[in-house]
Design a protein around this motif. Structure first.
Motif, PDB file in Angstrom:
ATOM      1  N   UNK A  44       0.718  -1.145   0.063  1.00 17.52           N
ATOM      2  CA  UNK A  44       0.003   0.092   0.119  1.00 17.52           C
ATOM      3  C   UNK A  44       0.867   1.186   0.113  1.00 17.52           C
ATOM      4  N   UNK A  45       2.001   1.284   0.775  1.00 18.09           N
ATOM      5  CA  UNK A  45       2.712   2.451   0.963  1.00 18.09           C
ATOM      6  C   UNK A  45       3.785   2.644  -0.258  1.00 18.09           C
ATOM      7  N   UNK A  46       3.871   1.604  -1.016  1.00 22.86           N
ATOM      8  CA  UNK A  46       4.710   1.804  -2.194  1.00 22.86           C
ATOM      9  C   UNK A  46       3.926   2.409  -3.472  1.00 22.86           C
ATOM     10  N   UNK A  47       2.568   2.500  -3.351  1.00 24.60           N
ATOM     11  CA  UNK A  47       1.770   3.300  -4.366  1.00 24.60           C
ATOM     12  C   UNK A  47       1.760   4.681  -4.090  1.00 24.60           C
ATOM     13  N   UNK A  76       8.309   8.688   0.696  1.00 23.59           N
ATOM     14  CA  UNK A  76       8.679   7.256   0.311  1.00 23.59           C
ATOM     15  C   UNK A  76       8.832   6.547   1.832  1.00 23.59           C
ATOM     16  N   UNK A  77       8.260   5.301   1.602  1.00 22.24           N
ATOM     17  CA  UNK A  77       8.361   4.451   2.980  1.00 22.24           C
ATOM     18  C   UNK A  77       9.481   3.343   2.572  1.00 22.24           C
ATOM     19  N   UNK A  78      10.547   3.450   3.642  1.00 20.55           N
ATOM     20  CA  UNK A  78      11.701   2.693   3.309  1.00 20.55           C
ATOM     21  C   UNK A  78      11.456   1.231   4.192  1.00 20.55           C
ATOM     22  N   UNK A  79      10.473   1.125   4.305  1.00 24.34           N
ATOM     23  CA  UNK A  79      10.255  -0.244   5.275  1.00 24.34           C
ATOM     24  C   UNK A  79      10.401   0.158   6.830  1.00 24.34           C
ATOM     25  N   UNK A  80      10.700   1.189   7.238  1.00 24.83           N
ATOM     26  CA  UNK A  80      10.613   1.684   8.627  1.00 24.83           C
ATOM     27  C   UNK A  80      10.323   3.002   8.983  1.00 24.83           C
ATOM     28  N   UNK A  81      10.493   3.825   7.996  1.00 23.35           N
ATOM     29  CA  UNK A  81      10.279   5.311   8.309  1.00 23.35           C
ATOM     30  C   UNK A  81       9.737   5.844   7.179  1.00 23.35           C
ATOM     31  N   UNK A  82       8.738   7.099   7.337  1.00 21.81           N
ATOM     32  CA  UNK A  82       8.269   7.715   6.203  1.00 21.81           C
ATOM     33  C   UNK A  82       9.569   8.744   5.973  1.00 21.81           C
ATOM     34  N   UNK A  83       9.687   9.104   4.568  1.00 26.06           N
ATOM     35  CA  UNK A  83      10.652  10.087   4.118  1.00 26.06           C
ATOM     36  C   UNK A  83       9.975  11.193   3.241  1.00 26.06           C
ATOM     37  N   UNK A  84      10.197  12.473   3.844  1.00 22.75           N
ATOM     38  CA  UNK A  84       9.665  13.335   2.700  1.00 22.75           C
ATOM     39  C   UNK A  84      10.633  14.649   2.875  1.00 22.75           C
ATOM     40  N   UNK A 128      19.169   9.919  -2.562  1.00 21.12           N
ATOM     41  CA  UNK A 128      18.444   9.286  -3.694  1.00 21.12           C
ATOM     42  C   UNK A 128      16.775   9.523  -3.432  1.00 21.12           C
ATOM     43  N   UNK A 129      16.562  10.349  -2.376  1.00 17.19           N
ATOM     44  CA  UNK A 129      15.127  10.450  -2.051  1.00 17.19           C
ATOM     45  C   UNK A 129      14.377  11.257  -3.094  1.00 17.19           C
ATOM     46  N   UNK A 130      14.878  12.287  -3.825  1.00 19.27           N
ATOM     47  CA  UNK A 130      14.205  13.178  -4.661  1.00 19.27           C
ATOM     48  C   UNK A 130      14.178  12.286  -5.971  1.00 19.27           C
ATOM     49  N   UNK A 131      14.992  11.510  -6.387  1.00 19.79           N
ATOM     50  CA  UNK A 131      14.524  10.517  -7.503  1.00 19.79           C
ATOM     51  C   UNK A 131      13.746   9.563  -7.000  1.00 19.79           C
ATOM     52  N   UNK A 132      13.561   8.985  -6.036  1.00 22.70           N
ATOM     53  CA  UNK A 132      12.678   8.065  -5.567  1.00 22.70           C
ATOM     54  C   UNK A 132      11.318   8.391  -5.501  1.00 22.70           C
ATOM     55  N   UNK A 133      11.050   9.621  -5.148  1.00 21.18           N
ATOM     56  CA  UNK A 133       9.857  10.430  -5.153  1.00 21.18           C
ATOM     57  C   UNK A 133       9.450  10.737  -6.570  1.00 21.18           C
ATOM     58  N   UNK A 134      10.257  11.082  -7.288  1.00 21.12           N
ATOM     59  CA  UNK A 134       9.906  11.416  -8.860  1.00 21.12           C
ATOM     60  C   UNK A 134       9.417  10.186  -9.406  1.00 21.12           C
ATOM     61  N   UNK A 135      10.266   8.935  -9.538  1.00 21.42           N
ATOM     62  CA  UNK A 135      10.023   7.737  -9.753  1.00 21.42           C
ATOM     63  C   UNK A 135       8.441   7.104  -9.270  1.00 21.42           C
ATOM     64  N   UNK A 136       8.302   7.451  -7.981  1.00 20.71           N
ATOM     65  CA  UNK A 136       6.810   7.093  -7.616  1.00 20.71           C
ATOM     66  C   UNK A 136       5.776   7.812  -8.022  1.00 20.71           C
ATOM     67  N   UNK A 137       5.957   9.183  -8.022  1.00 23.55           N
ATOM     68  CA  UNK A 137       4.708   9.999  -8.413  1.00 23.55           C
ATOM     69  C   UNK A 137       4.650  10.655  -9.726  1.00 23.55           C
ATOM     70  N   UNK A 138       5.851  10.457 -10.577  1.00 21.13           N
ATOM     71  CA  UNK A 138       5.637  11.138 -11.989  1.00 21.13           C
ATOM     72  C   UNK A 138       5.736  10.170 -12.951  1.00 21.13           C
ATOM     73  N   UNK A 139       4.880  10.129 -14.007  1.00 19.39           N
ATOM     74  CA  UNK A 139       4.994   9.109 -15.234  1.00 19.39           C
ATOM     75  C   UNK A 139       6.518   9.430 -15.502  1.00 19.39           C
ATOM     76  N   UNK A 140       6.912   8.158 -16.250  1.00 13.50           N
ATOM     77  CA  UNK A 140       8.103   8.254 -16.711  1.00 13.50           C
ATOM     78  C   UNK A 140       8.178   9.208 -18.039  1.00 13.50           C
ATOM     79  N   UNK A 141       7.325   9.327 -18.825  1.00 12.23           N
ATOM     80  CA  UNK A 141       7.177  10.293 -19.965  1.00 12.23           C
ATOM     81  C   UNK A 141       7.327  11.739 -19.261  1.00 12.23           C
ATOM     82  N   UNK A 142       7.115  12.063 -18.155  1.00 11.72           N
ATOM     83  CA  UNK A 142       6.993  13.551 -17.689  1.00 11.72           C
ATOM     84  C   UNK A 142       8.083  13.594 -16.893  1.00 11.72           C
TER      85      UNK A 142
END
Length: 138
Positions: free
Chosen positions: A9-12, A35-43, A90-104
């Protein structure tokens, strides 16, 4: 909700709503990408934000991640820690990959280069308590 369902759920790309404590005025609510890293919320947030000032003064925060389609949610409570971006490079990249479609992503990254990186910090919430509910039927 079991641990596997929680992770899935938290990966979505659901928004989280962060609740910080304003001085004598109740909660301040802020939507954030996380991003949820398995033990913490990161923003990430800017040092000039009200949520940053609230967390500096009182690190007790709450987070809710809600899916209005499935009526599934996770609520977490605990003490936030403020750390430098270098701790999670890598948090910024991880957030972009999670929330922004690849083509954008390239367009999004170019638009956000104007944001002053030095003014940002990472908020880490390793929850003291997590409550989740996955509705299987209404």
């Amino acid at each position: 909700m079991d641990a596997e369902a929680l992770q899935a759920f938290l990966a979505k790309p659901h928004d989280a709503i962060i609740s910080t404590n304003r001085v004598g005025k109740g909660s301040q609510l802020s939507p954030v990408w996380f991003v949820w890293n398995g033990e913490s919320f990161l923003f990430s947030t800017q040092r000039a934000s009200v949520k940053y000032a609230n967390i500096v003064r009182d690190p007790n925060i709450s987070v809710i991640v809600n899916d209005p389609v499935t009526h599934t949610y996770v609520v977490a409570y605990g003490h936030a820690e403020i750390v430098g971006l270098e701790r999670y490079p890598e948090l910024g990249n991880a957030i972009v990959e999670k929330y922004i479609p690849a083509d954008q992503r390239q367009q999004f990254s170019a638009a956000n280069q104007a944001i002053e990186r030095a003014s940002r910090v990472v908020i880490v919430l390793k929850p003291a308590k997590v409550v989740g509910r996955a509705w299987t039927a209404l």
